[in-house]
Design a protein around this motif. Structure first.
Motif, short mmCIF file in Angstrom:
data_model
loop_
_atom_site.label_atom_id
_atom_site.label_comp_id
_atom_site.label_asym_id
_atom_site.label_seq_id
_atom_site.Cartn_x
_atom_site.Cartn_y
_atom_site.Cartn_z
N GLN A 40 0.85 -1.18 0.00
CA GLN A 40 0.00 0.00 0.00
C GLN A 40 0.89 1.23 0.00
O GLN A 40 1.63 1.47 0.94
N THR A 72 -1.24 -1.16 -4.26
CA THR A 72 -2.55 -0.52 -4.19
C THR A 72 -2.42 0.86 -3.56
O THR A 72 -1.38 1.19 -2.96
N GLN A 76 -7.24 1.98 -0.38
CA GLN A 76 -7.93 0.91 -1.09
C GLN A 76 -7.81 -0.40 -0.32
O GLN A 76 -6.75 -0.74 0.18
N THR A 80 -8.81 -5.97 -3.40
CA THR A 80 -9.27 -5.50 -4.72
C THR A 80 -8.16 -5.42 -5.74
O THR A 80 -8.42 -5.40 -6.94
#
Length: 163
Positions: A40, A72, A76, A80
């Protein structure tokens, strides 16, 4: 990094905050036994840097197969980012988590990997002479036995005169 990054029971993600990989800081690396690794935030080449770190730790040699790694956005949900068509396919169940965690928690050397030359064997000449002497003894013993077997055996018993 935190002292004990344990998975959150509700989500199953193992959080490794502030991983330093290849001179770059990855704000948060998440590991999941079913999905793979999610990064992330961090630099755009974070996935490549993480793959290089795992290569240096010999991760692909220990766990051959497919390990999905995605980057990501920080806000988020990590699930996903994974492609359902590229499943996690590593042997050993979730044992890869421990190996990947150790590789990411420690700073790896930044130089090129250089193969270590094999140790030179000592006493090669003495070993070769011992082998040659053993083979010569075996050959001489075989020749001697074949000569002894070819000579007919003579009896040393004397028969008694008839009475």
């Amino acid at each position: 990094m935190s002292s004990d990054p344990t998975p959150e029971p509700a989500t199953g993600w193992l959080a490794l905050p502030r991983c330093r990989v290849g001179g770059q800081l990855l704000p948060l690396v998440l590991l999941h036994p079913r999905y793979g690794i999610a990064i992330q935030g961090g630099p755009p080449d974070a996935v490549a840097l993480l793959h290089q770190r795992l290569e240096r730790a010999r991760f692909p040699a220990i766990f051959p197969g497919s390990l999905p790694v995605v980057r990501t956005a920080p806000d988020q949900p990590p699930e996903t980012g994974f492609d359902p068509n590229v499943p996690l396919d590593l042997p050993g169940g979730d044992a890869w988590l421990t190996c990947a965690r150790r590789a990411l928690e420690r700073d790896a050397p930044q130089g090129e990997m250089v193969p270590i030359p094999a140790r030179r064997r000592r006493h090669r000449r003495a070993r070769r002479l011992a082998i040659a002497a053993g083979l010569a003894a075996l050959l001489i013993g075989g020749v001697t036995l074949s000569i002894l077997e070819s000579v007919p055996a003579q009896s040393s018993l004397v028969t008694a005169p008839p009475s």
